[in-house]
Design an enzyme around this catalytic site. Structure first.
Site, short mmCIF file in Angstrom:
data_model
loop_
_atom_site.label_atom_id
_atom_site.label_comp_id
_atom_site.label_asym_id
_atom_site.label_seq_id
_atom_site.Cartn_x
_atom_site.Cartn_y
_atom_site.Cartn_z
N SER A 1 24.07 77.31 -9.82
CA SER A 1 23.21 76.14 -10.00
C SER A 1 24.03 74.90 -10.33
CB SER A 1 22.23 76.42 -11.14
OG SER A 1 22.95 76.62 -12.34
N GLU B 1 30.12 75.06 -5.48
CA GLU B 1 29.11 75.17 -4.42
C GLU B 1 27.77 75.38 -5.11
OE1 GLU B 1 29.53 74.32 -1.54
OE2 GLU B 1 31.70 74.36 -1.39
N GLY C 1 23.42 73.82 -5.93
CA GLY C 1 22.05 73.91 -5.41
C GLY C 1 21.77 72.94 -4.28
N CYS D 1 20.39 78.83 -1.34
CA CYS D 1 20.76 77.44 -1.62
C CYS D 1 20.40 76.50 -0.48
CB CYS D 1 22.25 77.37 -1.91
SG CYS D 1 23.27 78.10 -0.61
P1 NAD Z 1 23.52 80.21 -12.20
O1 NAD Z 1 24.19 78.90 -12.18
O2 NAD Z 1 22.51 80.47 -13.23
O3 NAD Z 1 24.61 81.41 -12.33
C1 NAD Z 1 25.71 81.50 -11.46
C2 NAD Z 1 26.84 82.24 -12.18
O4 NAD Z 1 27.31 81.45 -13.27
C3 NAD Z 1 26.46 83.59 -12.77
O5 NAD Z 1 27.52 84.49 -12.58
C4 NAD Z 1 26.30 83.27 -14.26
O6 NAD Z 1 26.47 84.39 -15.09
C5 NAD Z 1 27.41 82.25 -14.45
N1 NAD Z 1 27.29 81.38 -15.60
C6 NAD Z 1 26.18 81.02 -16.27
N2 NAD Z 1 26.50 80.13 -17.26
C7 NAD Z 1 27.83 79.94 -17.19
C8 NAD Z 1 28.75 79.13 -17.92
N3 NAD Z 1 28.36 78.34 -18.94
N4 NAD Z 1 30.06 79.15 -17.58
C9 NAD Z 1 30.49 79.92 -16.54
N5 NAD Z 1 29.66 80.72 -15.81
C10 NAD Z 1 28.35 80.72 -16.13
O7 NAD Z 1 22.91 80.39 -10.72
P2 NAD Z 1 21.89 81.50 -10.17
O8 NAD Z 1 20.57 81.28 -10.76
O9 NAD Z 1 22.49 82.84 -10.25
O10 NAD Z 1 21.88 81.10 -8.62
C11 NAD Z 1 21.00 80.19 -8.10
C12 NAD Z 1 21.65 78.85 -7.89
O11 NAD Z 1 22.85 79.00 -7.11
C13 NAD Z 1 20.77 77.93 -7.07
O12 NAD Z 1 20.84 76.64 -7.61
C14 NAD Z 1 21.40 77.97 -5.68
O13 NAD Z 1 21.12 76.85 -4.91
C15 NAD Z 1 22.85 78.10 -6.01
N6 NAD Z 1 23.61 78.68 -4.90
C16 NAD Z 1 24.47 77.87 -4.21
C17 NAD Z 1 25.17 78.38 -3.10
C18 NAD Z 1 26.11 77.50 -2.30
O14 NAD Z 1 26.90 78.01 -1.52
N7 NAD Z 1 26.04 76.18 -2.45
C19 NAD Z 1 24.99 79.71 -2.72
C20 NAD Z 1 24.09 80.50 -3.46
C21 NAD Z 1 23.42 79.98 -4.55
#
Ligand code: NAD
Length: 499
Positions: free
Chosen positions: A245, A266, A268, A300
């Site tokens: 995110s 990479e 949202g 995403c």
């Molecule tokens: P998220 O940001 O909640 O979590 C992603 C990862 O970050 C997880 O492994 C989580 O444990 C870790 N994390 C959480 N807090 C952290 C911190 N403070 N420091 C380091 N790591 C931390 O995302 P999500 O809910 O799992 O995925 C959905 C989001 O991802 C959506 O916004 C989507 O658009 C995006 N996404 C982007 C792409 C892309 O290629 N641009 C691909 C897939 C998903």
């Protein structure tokens, strides 16, 4: 390990996913017992346990990174061909374990079989593309200030790469960083999302170990934010690739900045799907439904706003409603459905909040708008306007907000009216119009007469604006991402100076 399933049979767990090896453990070059409470993985469709993995502490993250740093020195001096062979063997192992892996991806992520197949084949593609990177040129011969000296610029590995991944395409999104990082001589420490540590972690550990990757070159740390932040902060990690995110991406970027390290974000999206008045409306409605509802909209690149010219909006909405109402909802592991479960209760409630608050602001539900946990009915909203939650925020659920544009210029303005810039699509019968519109959209990817969700190993994948920091994954752009320049001058005799 006690694994129960909805069909009262052990989960398909042969070959590389035989749980005797990894259950309750963490992979730090070899499987070691957990230092903290175990992470239980639950199937989103049934809430039944699928397995457990060990979890890491911030201290064990530092140990893993130190081990990776030592292992990387030997790994970078392996010949590129030898590194490529290991990646090719890993790809073959994924193919050999195809049926097991499809089942696990379906059950752990709640996606359809077709989504799992795309994810698996994409992952194999990432390995083959990365294995081929060694044939790319890796430097320049430069003009020299002194004719007696040779001046070159060469790409060198960064050292240890930290990879943090989300849960929606856990295997593919891990591999798109892990494979090129390894191919180019780096060591990797991966932190998968705690909801999907099996297809997002265990699978990679098992195939690389079996393919002959030296111990310590690839490791996994399991856990949430504290473990992720420890990985970003570890001094020996020189690049963090983060997929997730925008909210968490900002935090990761901030931490990486404090430690003066490279970071690839990479994030949202809120991708526009533009329907011009000369488009084939039925084809557009089909593409639009796919782009908002595939994997329950938890992608995403999902189309976050259907921007439709007023003169065709009524017909488009009717067609989109018809396409949407044909979609069966249920457990994709047991039934032939188009819409599976939402990943967790918090997310389904968030989707519903965004829908209800948009309706309270004047949007209209054309179909859907209700849920029975864990399934959210695919939803079409009309009358969505700037300022509404469904217009502004990434929903990450099966909701298609339809926004009316007065003309082509207004459609472009609405498309760019977002802080995000991941993907975009334009539907039109005129290639000239399609190009004219596409060229003015600020997004990392634009598709004319297609929809917004598309990714292949060879393309430069990434977002603009708040969708990412401009780094790119894919093929030759991986060389920029996973190595750095070193200038070297070489002389046979010492240079003498005036003092
Ligand atoms: P998220 O940001 O909640 O979590 C992603 C990862 O970050 C997880 O492994 C989580 O444990 C870790 N994390 C959480 N807090 C952290 C911190 N403070 N420091 C380091 N790591 C931390 O995302 P999500 O809910 O799992 O995925 C959905 C989001 O991802 C959506 O916004 C989507 O658009 C995006 N996404 C982007 C792409 C892309 O290629 N641009 C691909 C897939 C998903």
């Amino acid at each position: 390990m006690n694994v129960r399933t909805t069909i009262d049979q052990p989960l398909h767990a042969e070959g590389i996913l035989s749980p005797g090896i990894w259950a309750g453990r963490v992979f730090q070059g070899r499987w070691i017992p957990s230092e903290r409470e175990l992470i239980e993985v639950r199937e989103p469709a049934t809430d039944l346990p699928l397995g457990t993995v060990g979890s890491s502490t911030p201290g064990s993250v530092l140990d893993a990174v130190d081990r990776a740093k030592r292992a990387q020195l030997t790994w970078q001096s392996e010949s590129p061909e030898a590194r490529a062979r290991i990646l090719q063997r890993a790809a073959a192992l994924l193919q050999d374990n195809h049926d097991t892996l499809i089942e696990w991806i379906v059950r752990e992520t709640g996606g359809l079989r077709a989504k799992a197949e795309t994810e698996l084949q994409g992952t194999i593609g990432e390995l083959f593309h990365s294995a081929a990177l060694f044939i790319e040129p890796e430097g320049h011969v430069l003009r020299s200030a002194n004719s007696g000296r040779l001046s070159i610029a060469r790409r060198v590995p960064l050292g240890v790469v930290g990879v943090i991944t989300p849960w929606n395409f856990p295997l593919l999104l891990a591999m798109r960083s892990v494979a090129p990082a390894l191919a180019l001589g780096n060591a990797v420490v991966l932190k998968p999302d705690p909801q999907t540590p099996i297809t997002g972690g265990v699978v990679l550990a098992q195939i690389f170990a079996e393919a002959g990757l030296p111990e310590g070159v690839f490791q996994i740390v399991n856990g949430g934010a504290d473990v992720g932040e420890a990985l970003v902060g570890a001094p020996a990690v020189r690049l963090v690739t983060f997929t997730g995110s925008t909210r968490v991406g900002r935090r990761v970027g901030e931490l990486a900045g404090q430690h003066v390290k490279k970071v690839s974000l990479e994030l949202g999206g809120k991708s526009p799907f533009i329907v011009l008045d000369d488009a084939d409306l039925d084809a557009a409605a089909s593409a639009g439904a796919w782009a908002s509802f595939l994997h329950q909209g938890q992608i995403c690149m999902a189309s976050g706003r259907h921007i439709v010219l007023r003169s065709v909006a009524k017909t488009y909405l009717e067609l989109l409603r018809d396409h949407t109402e044909r979609l069966a909802v249920g457990n994709p592991f047991e039934e032939n459905v188009a819409i599976g479960p939402i990943i967790n209760r918090r997310q389904i409630e968030r989707i519903h909040d965004l829908v209800t608050s948009s309706v309270a602001s004047g949007a209209k539900i054309i179909t859907g708008g209700t849920y029975a946990h864990p399934y959210y009915r695919p939803t079409v909203l009309s009358g969505v306007t700037p300022g509404m939650a469904a217009y502004e925020q990434e929903i990450f659920g099966p909701v298609a907000p339809v926004v009316i544009a007065e003309n082509e210029e207004h459609a472009i303005q609405l498309a760019n009216d977002t802080e995000y810039g991941l993907s975009a699509a334009v539907q039109t019968a005129s290639l000239e119009r399609g190009l004219r519109v596409a060229q003015r959209i600020r997004a990392g990817m634009v598709h004319i007469n297609d929809q917004t969700i598309s990714d292949l190993p060879g393309i430069p994948m990434g977002g603009m604006g708040q969708s990412g920091n401009g780094s790119r994954f894919g093929s030759t752009t991986n060389v920029d991402e996973f190595t750095e320049w070193q200038w070297m001058t070489i002389g046979a005799t010492p240079t003498r100076y005036a003092f």
